[in-house]
Design a protein around this motif. Structure first.
Motif, PDB file in Angstrom:
ATOM      1  N   THR A   1       0.864  -1.192  -0.061  1.00  0.00           N
ATOM      2  CA  THR A   1       0.110   0.129   0.019  1.00  0.00           C
ATOM      3  C   THR A   1       0.913   1.357   0.013  1.00  0.00           C
ATOM      4  N   VAL A   2       0.771   2.018  -1.129  1.00  0.00           N
ATOM      5  CA  VAL A   2       1.732   3.230  -1.048  1.00  0.00           C
ATOM      6  C   VAL A   2       0.596   4.501  -1.043  1.00  0.00           C
ATOM      7  N   LYS A   3       0.764   5.220  -0.114  1.00  0.00           N
ATOM      8  CA  LYS A   3      -0.275   6.249   0.201  1.00  0.00           C
ATOM      9  C   LYS A   3       0.414   7.679   0.024  1.00  0.00           C
ATOM     10  N   ASN A   4      -0.013   8.622  -0.554  1.00  0.00           N
ATOM     11  CA  ASN A   4      -0.011   9.817  -0.737  1.00  0.00           C
ATOM     12  C   ASN A   4      -0.261  10.862   0.336  1.00  0.00           C
ATOM     13  N   LEU A   5       0.560  11.266   1.344  1.00  0.00           N
ATOM     14  CA  LEU A   5       0.270  11.676   2.594  1.00  0.00           C
ATOM     15  C   LEU A   5      -0.421  13.163   2.582  1.00  0.00           C
ATOM     16  N   LEU A   6       0.121  13.477   1.369  1.00  0.00           N
ATOM     17  CA  LEU A   6      -0.730  15.108   1.154  1.00  0.00           C
ATOM     18  C   LEU A   6      -2.069  15.158   0.614  1.00  0.00           C
ATOM     19  N   THR A   7      -2.530  14.140  -0.275  1.00  0.00           N
ATOM     20  CA  THR A   7      -3.713  13.836  -1.006  1.00  0.00           C
ATOM     21  C   THR A   7      -4.500  13.035  -0.250  1.00  0.00           C
TER      22      THR A   7
ATOM     23  N   VAL B   1       1.183  14.387  -9.121  1.00  0.00           N
ATOM     24  CA  VAL B   1       1.832  14.790  -7.877  1.00  0.00           C
ATOM     25  C   VAL B   1       2.243  16.066  -7.739  1.00  0.00           C
ATOM     26  N   GLN B   2       2.497  16.658  -6.695  1.00  0.00           N
ATOM     27  CA  GLN B   2       3.275  17.979  -6.360  1.00  0.00           C
ATOM     28  C   GLN B   2       4.297  17.692  -5.471  1.00  0.00           C
ATOM     29  N   PHE B   3       5.405  18.530  -5.684  1.00  0.00           N
ATOM     30  CA  PHE B   3       6.409  18.568  -4.680  1.00  0.00           C
ATOM     31  C   PHE B   3       6.244  19.638  -3.712  1.00  0.00           C
ATOM     32  N   PRO B   4       6.988  19.601  -2.485  1.00  0.00           N
ATOM     33  CA  PRO B   4       7.510  18.363  -2.060  1.00  0.00           C
ATOM     34  C   PRO B   4       6.554  17.077  -1.779  1.00  0.00           C
ATOM     35  N   LEU B   5       6.689  15.862  -1.867  1.00  0.00           N
ATOM     36  CA  LEU B   5       5.951  14.710  -1.954  1.00  0.00           C
ATOM     37  C   LEU B   5       6.399  13.796  -0.707  1.00  0.00           C
ATOM     38  N   GLU B   6       5.483  13.347   0.099  1.00  0.00           N
ATOM     39  CA  GLU B   6       5.631  12.341   1.131  1.00  0.00           C
ATOM     40  C   GLU B   6       4.760  11.342   0.848  1.00  0.00           C
ATOM     41  N   LEU B   7       5.725   9.994   0.844  1.00  0.00           N
ATOM     42  CA  LEU B   7       4.619   8.698   0.664  1.00  0.00           C
ATOM     43  C   LEU B   7       4.771   7.918   1.845  1.00  0.00           C
ATOM     44  N   GLU B   8       3.978   7.093   1.888  1.00  0.00           N
ATOM     45  CA  GLU B   8       3.903   6.105   2.975  1.00  0.00           C
ATOM     46  C   GLU B   8       3.688   4.624   2.338  1.00  0.00           C
ATOM     47  N   PHE B   9       4.592   3.649   3.052  1.00  0.00           N
ATOM     48  CA  PHE B   9       4.488   2.279   2.592  1.00  0.00           C
ATOM     49  C   PHE B   9       4.191   1.346   3.475  1.00  0.00           C
ATOM     50  N   ARG B  10       3.361   0.465   3.209  1.00  0.00           N
ATOM     51  CA  ARG B  10       2.634  -0.377   4.314  1.00  0.00           C
ATOM     52  C   ARG B  10       2.442  -1.786   3.647  1.00  0.00           C
ATOM     53  N   LEU B  11       2.671  -2.822   4.376  1.00  0.00           N
ATOM     54  CA  LEU B  11       2.495  -4.042   3.927  1.00  0.00           C
ATOM     55  C   LEU B  11       2.689  -5.093   5.238  1.00  0.00           C
ATOM     56  N   SER B  12       1.873  -5.966   5.590  1.00  0.00           N
ATOM     57  CA  SER B  12       2.003  -6.701   6.854  1.00  0.00           C
ATOM     58  C   SER B  12       3.145  -7.533   6.559  1.00  0.00           C
ATOM     59  N   GLY B  13       3.882  -7.829   7.688  1.00  0.00           N
ATOM     60  CA  GLY B  13       5.385  -8.476   7.708  1.00  0.00           C
ATOM     61  C   GLY B  13       6.378  -7.581   7.259  1.00  0.00           C
TER      62      GLY B  13
ATOM     63  N   ALA C   1       7.239   2.375   6.395  1.00  0.00           N
ATOM     64  CA  ALA C   1       8.234   3.335   6.166  1.00  0.00           C
ATOM     65  C   ALA C   1       7.690   4.600   5.398  1.00  0.00           C
ATOM     66  N   SER C   2       8.073   5.817   5.711  1.00  0.00           N
ATOM     67  CA  SER C   2       7.525   7.018   5.260  1.00  0.00           C
ATOM     68  C   SER C   2       8.893   7.865   4.452  1.00  0.00           C
ATOM     69  N   LEU C   3       8.767   8.313   3.182  1.00  0.00           N
ATOM     70  CA  LEU C   3       9.733   9.012   2.751  1.00  0.00           C
ATOM     71  C   LEU C   3       9.279  10.288   1.992  1.00  0.00           C
ATOM     72  N   LYS C   4      10.351  11.291   1.983  1.00  0.00           N
ATOM     73  CA  LYS C   4      10.099  12.420   1.349  1.00  0.00           C
ATOM     74  C   LYS C   4      10.660  12.860   0.300  1.00  0.00           C
ATOM     75  N   PHE C   5      10.121  13.316  -0.507  1.00  0.00           N
ATOM     76  CA  PHE C   5      10.823  13.698  -2.132  1.00  0.00           C
ATOM     77  C   PHE C   5      10.775  15.211  -2.326  1.00  0.00           C
ATOM     78  N   GLU C   6      11.759  15.841  -2.528  1.00  0.00           N
ATOM     79  CA  GLU C   6      11.645  17.337  -3.241  1.00  0.00           C
ATOM     80  C   GLU C   6      11.696  17.350  -4.417  1.00  0.00           C
ATOM     81  N   GLU C   7      12.065  16.078  -5.227  1.00  0.00           N
ATOM     82  CA  GLU C   7      11.878  16.310  -6.878  1.00  0.00           C
ATOM     83  C   GLU C   7      11.661  14.935  -7.282  1.00  0.00           C
ATOM     84  N   ASP C   8      11.292  14.784  -8.430  1.00  0.00           N
ATOM     85  CA  ASP C   8      11.300  13.555  -9.520  1.00  0.00           C
ATOM     86  C   ASP C   8      12.386  12.742  -9.400  1.00  0.00           C
ATOM     87  N   GLN C   9      12.234  11.483  -8.940  1.00  0.00           N
ATOM     88  CA  GLN C   9      13.455  10.574  -9.170  1.00  0.00           C
ATOM     89  C   GLN C   9      13.293   9.519 -10.220  1.00  0.00           C
ATOM     90  N   LYS C  10      14.465   9.442 -11.012  1.00  0.00           N
ATOM     91  CA  LYS C  10      14.579   8.433 -12.180  1.00  0.00           C
ATOM     92  C   LYS C  10      14.687   7.160 -11.316  1.00  0.00           C
TER      93      LYS C  10
END
Length: 761
Positions: A38-44, A61-73, A77-86
C-alpha cells in the motif's frame, strides 16, 4: 473573460507543477519485488498498490511529496521527495526475517528452505555476529549435525554427520564453494579458516551425501556467499578488536555501489600469541568482489582472495598434560618451533546470461593456488598446489505432463597440479628453538583431474507435492611422478578410479499451510587422497576403492504462531561402504584401508522464534540439537574386530539454546552449548568428558549522524571456565614408550571487545 484567463493559468500551473511519479518496491535483503504494498500520498490521501513487479505510480503529484509504504510483515516506511526521481527503488525491511522463506541459492534450482526435501542449515549474517569475529568455523558448532574440532586458530577439522571425523588434522570429504567457486581441492582437502566472517552474507550447509548436486563430497557441502549490494552506496568501515591471549584483529572495508556497478574490498589481519606455548598466529587476508549488471539484464561477477599465513603449531597432548598443564606445547613441536605458512590465491569470474525468461545459464571459471612450507619435528614439508577449472549450469522452466517443472543441467571440471617434497629437520643439532632444513627426503609431482556432469529436475506433481530428482556422473584420474626414488621404490604411474553415478530422489508435501513433510534418498562418494593410496613401502595401493554412502532421510519443516516460530526435525541413516580409514604406521605416515561398513544414524532438531515485542524491543530465540548413533557395522582391521563400536571423534550429542534481545541500539546475545562425550579410538577404550560452554556478546550501535555510525562490542567466551577437549587426534599412537597424545585443550574463560566506524560518503 478574466475568469477564463484565470482558469487557464491555474490549469497551466497545475500541469507545470504536477507530474507523474513512479517507483519500484523491493525486499531490502533479497532485492525481490514486493507485490500488494500500500503506497499512500500523505498530502492528498490517494492510494496505489504495487503490481507483481513491485511497481507503483501516481498520475499527478506535487512536490514536496511524502509517501507512506505499508505491508503486513514489513516495517512501515515514510519517505519525502523534493523532486522527481528516475528509476526510483524503495527497499522495505521485513519485520521478522522468516527462515522458512529464505531462498537457498546453492542448490542447482534455487528454492525456499521449507520446500527443499533435504536437510539444509543456514548461517545468516546476523548469526555470524553472535560470537567474536576472530575465526569463521566456530560458528558451525551451532548447526545441528555439524561439529568442528578446534585445535587452534589454524587447526580446525569439520565433520558433517560424523563423516570426516576420522581425518587426522584437516577437513576432507566435504565440498565447499564461495559464490559458486570451488574451494575444496581436487583430492578433497578443505580449509575455511582464511575467510573473514564479517565479509560474508550467509552460509548454506547441505548435510549428508549430496553428490548428485556437488560431486565428490560424502559428508555434504558448505556454500559461502558474499553480500550482493542492491542500493547505491559509498562507505568505508574501519574496525579494531582485541581479546585475551593478546589476540587482535584489524579490518578495513570499502564499498562502492552505483547504478549497476557493485564493488567491495575487504582487508583484515588477525594476530594472536595463543593460549598455549608455540601458539603464535598471524594472518593477513584481502578479499574483493565486484558485480556488473548490463543493459540486457545479464550479470558479471568477480571474486578474489589473497591470504598470507604464518601460524605456529603447539600440537596435541597426552591425557596427563591435558589435565595438569594444558598451556604447554608438545615437547618436540616446541623445540622445533613447528609452524605452517602459506600464500594462497583464489580468482573467479562468473557470467549469468538470460536467453529468455525460461532459459538461463551461469558459467564460472576459476583459479586456485597455494604455496606452503611447514617445518615439523619429523621433517619439513614444502608443497605447491595450483588448479584451474570451470563450472557451467543451465536452468530451464517448462511443463512436463502439464505440470510446472524446472530442469537444471551442467558440468564442473578441475585440473590440479601438485608438487610436494620433504626435507630433514635438523632442529636437534642447534641449541636455540628453531627448525633447520637439511637434505631432501622426497619429491613427488601429482596431476589430478575430475569431471562432474549433473542434472536435476523439480516438478510440481500437485499444488502441494513437489518431486526433486538428480543425477551426477563423476570421473577422477591422476598421475604421479616420483622425482626422488628410482627402481622398486619408484611410485610413478597413471591411475584412475572407477566412474561413479550418484542419484538423488526427494519428495516434499505441504500437508498444512506452511508445514511440509519430506523424504529423500541420496548417494555420495569420496575418492582417496594420494597419501591414503600409498602402502607402508611407499607404493600405490591399486586395490583401494572409492568410499560410498547412501543417505535415507525423513523430516518435517514448518511455521507456527503466525510464522514467528520455525521448526525442523529430521531422522537420517547414512550407510557407508568401503569405509576408508587411516592407519598410522609412522610419525607422519598413514595408509588408507577399506576396512568395512559404518552406519551413521541420527536425529536433528532446529527451531527459531522471532517476535517484535514492541516498536523498540525485538526477541529472538533458538534451540538446535542433534543426537548421534554412529557405529561400525562391519569393521575388522589387522585382526581386530571393531564391529558395533562407536565411531570416534564425534560427540554423542549437541544441545544449543540461545537468546538475542534487541532494544533500540543495544543487542545482547547469550548462547549455550552442551556436547556429549567422544570416543578416542576404534576400540572405544577411552572417551573424552562431556562439556558445556556459555558465551555472551553485547553490541551497541550509535548513529552519530546520517553518515557516521559507531559500534561497540564486548563479550566473554566460556564463562563457566570449563576445561575441555576442543579436538582430539583419533587413534593416536605413542612412540618410544610415551603416552598417546589424543588431546587439544580448548581455551579457558576469555574476553574480547572492539570498536568499528562506518562512514558513508
Amino acid at each position: 473573460m478574466k475568469k477564463l484567463i484565470l482558469l487557464f493559468l491555474i490549469l497551466t500551473c497545475n500541469k507545470l507543477f504536477a507530474q507523474k511519479f513512479t517507483g519500484t518496491v523491493l525486499n531490502n535483503k533479497t532485492g525481490v519485488a514486493i507485490e500488494k504494498v500500500t503506497v499512500k500520498n500523505l498530502l492528498t490521501g490517494e492510494i496505489e498498490y504495487t503490481n507483481e513487479n513491485g511497481e507503483f505510480g501516481f498520475d499527478s503529484v506535487q512536490f514536496p511529496l511524502e509517501l507512506e509504504f505499508r505491508l503486513s510483515g514489513y516495517l512501515q516506511a515514510s519517505l519525502k521527495f523534493e523532486e522527481d526521481q528516475k528509476e526510483l527503488k524503495i527497499y522495505l525491511q521485513q519485520e521478522i526475517d522468516q527462515l522458512s522463506e529464505v531462498l537457498i541459492r546453492s542448490s542447482n534450482i534455487p528454492q525456499e528452505i521449507r520446500k527443499i526435501p533435504a536437510s539444509v542449515s543456514l548461517i545468516s549474517e546476523n548469526d555470524l555476529k553472535r560470537n567474536d569475529n576472530f575465526n569463521l568455523v566456530q560458528n558451525f558448532n551451532y548447526v545441528p549435525g555439524v561439529f568442528v574440532s578446534q585445535g587452534a586458530l589454524n587447526t580446525n577439522k569439520i565433520n558433517i554427520r560424523g563423516i570426516g571425523a576420522r581425518s587426522q588434522y584437516s577437513t576432507n570429504r566435504i565440498k565447499a564453494y564461495i559464490n559458486g567457486i570451488p574451494l575444496t581441492t581436487a583430492e578433497g582437502e578443505l580449509t575455511l579458516d582464511d575467510f573473514d566472517p564479517e565479509y560474508l552474507d550467509r552460509i548454506e550447509i547441505f548435510k549428508g551425501p549430496v553428490s548428485s548436486v556437488f560431486g565428490a563430497g560424502l559428508g555434504g557441502s558448505i556454500n559461502l556467499f558474499t553480500e550482493r549490494n542492491l542500493r547505491d552506496q559509498r562507505s568505508v568501515i574501519a574496525e579494531f578488536n582485541y581479546g585475551s591471549f593478546n589476540t587482535r584483529k584489524t579490518r578495513a572495508n570499502l564499498k562502492y555501489v552505483k547504478d549497476s556497478l557493485d564493488i567491495s574490498i575487504n582487508y583484515n589481519q588477525v594476530q594472536s600469541d595463543g593460549y598455549r606455548q608455540n601458539g603464535e598466529y598471524d594472518r593477513v587476508s584481502v578479499l574483493g568482489s565486484a558485480g556488473l549488471l548490463n543493459k540486457s539484464g545479464n550479470y558479471w561477477s568477480f571474486f578474489f582472495s589473497y591470504t598470507n599465513l604464518k601460524a605456529y603449531i603447539p600440537s596435541s597432548l597426552s591425557e596427563e598434560d591435558f589435565r595438569n598443564d594444558p598451556e604447554k606445547a608438545a615437547f618436540t613441536w616446541n623445540q622445533a618451533a613447528g609452524y605452517e605458512s602459506y600464500d594462497k590465491n583464489i580468482f573467479g569470474i562468473s557470467y549469468e546470461h538470460n536467453f529468455s525468461s525460461d532459459l538461463k545459464n551461469q558459467t564460472s571459471v576459476f583459479y586456485n593456488a597455494r604455496d606452503g612450507y611447514e617445518p615439523r619435528p619429523f621433517d619439513i614439508l614444502d608443497e605447491n598446489r595450483s588448479s584451474v577449472g570451470t563450472r557451467t549450469k543451465f536452468n530451464y522452466k517448462t511443463s512436463i505432463f502439464e505440470k510446472s517443472s524446472e530442469l537444471s543441467f551442467g558440468a564442473e571440471t578441475m585440473f590440479e597440479f601438485y608438487e610436494t617434497g620433504t626435507f630433514e629437520n635438523l632442529y636437534e643439532k642447534v641449541e636455540e628453538r628453531k627448525s633447520i632444513q637439511g637434505d631432501r627426503l622426497s619429491l613427488n609431482e601429482q596431476n589430478r583431474n575430475y569431471i562432474n556432469v549433473f542434472a536435476q529436475m523439480n516438478m510440481e506433481l500437485t499444488s502441494r507435492l513437489l518431486l526433486e530428482a538428480g543425477l551426477n556422473f563423476n570421473s577422477t584420474a591422476y598421475d604421479l611422478e616420483d622425482r626422488f626414488n628410482s627402481g622398486t621404490n619408484d611410485q610413478s604411474g597413471d591411475y584412475s578410479f572407477d566412474p561413479v553415478l550418484s542419484p538423488r530422489l526427494g519428495l516434499s508435501y505441504e500437508a498444512f499451510q506452511g508445514k511440509n513433510f519430506y523424504a529423500s534418498a541420496s548417494h555420495g562418494f569420496s575418492t582417496p587422497t594420494v597419501a591414503e593410496t600409498l602402502t607402508p613401502e611407499g607404493l600405490i595401493n591399486t586395490d583401494l576403492k572409492t568410499e560410498t554412502g547412501w543417505n535415507y532421510e525423513i523430516g518435517f519443516k514448518g511455521n507456527w504462531l503466525n510464522n514467528k516460530l520455525y521448526t525442523e526435525l529430521n531422522l537420517y541413516s547414512i550407510q557407508i561402504r568401503n569405509l576408508l580409514v587411516a592407519r598410522r604406521v609412522g610419525q607422519d605416515q598413514y595408509v588408507g584401508v577399506n576396512a568395512g561398513k559404518a552406519d551413521h544414524n541420527g536425529i536433528e532438531f532446529t527451531s527459531a522464534y522471532q517476535t517484535r515485542v514492541s516498536e523498540s524491543l525485538q526477541l529472538k530465540l533458538f534451540l538446535n540439537s542433534n543426537f548421534n548413533f554412529f557405529e561400525f557395522d562391519k569393521f575388522v582391521d589387522q585382526g581386530e574386530n571393531y564391529s558395533g563400536n562407536t565411531i570416534p571423534g564425534v560427540p554423542e550429542h549437541m544441545v544449543s539454546p540461545g537468546v538475542e534481545i534487541g532494544l533500540k541500539e543495544f543487542t545482547a546475545n547469550v548462547n549455550f552449548q552442551a556436547f556429549g562425550k567422544m570416543a578416542l579410538n576404534d576400540d572405544n577404550s577411552g572417551y573424552t568428558d562431556p562439556y558445556e560452554l556459555l558465551n555472551l556478546k553485547l553490541n551497541y550501535n550509535w548513529d552519530i549522524s546520517q553518515s557516521l555510525d559507531l559500534e561497540f562490542n564486548f563479550g566473554i567466551n566460556n564463562i563457566l571456565n570449563e576445561q575441555y577437549a576442543a579436538s582430539i587426534v583419533t587413534n593416536a599412537v605413542g612412540f618410544g614408550g610415551s603416552a598417546p597424545r589424543y588431546y587439544y585443550p580448548g581455551n579457558p574463560r576469555n574476553y574480547f571487545g572492539g570498536l568499528s566506524f562506518d562512514f558513508d560518503f
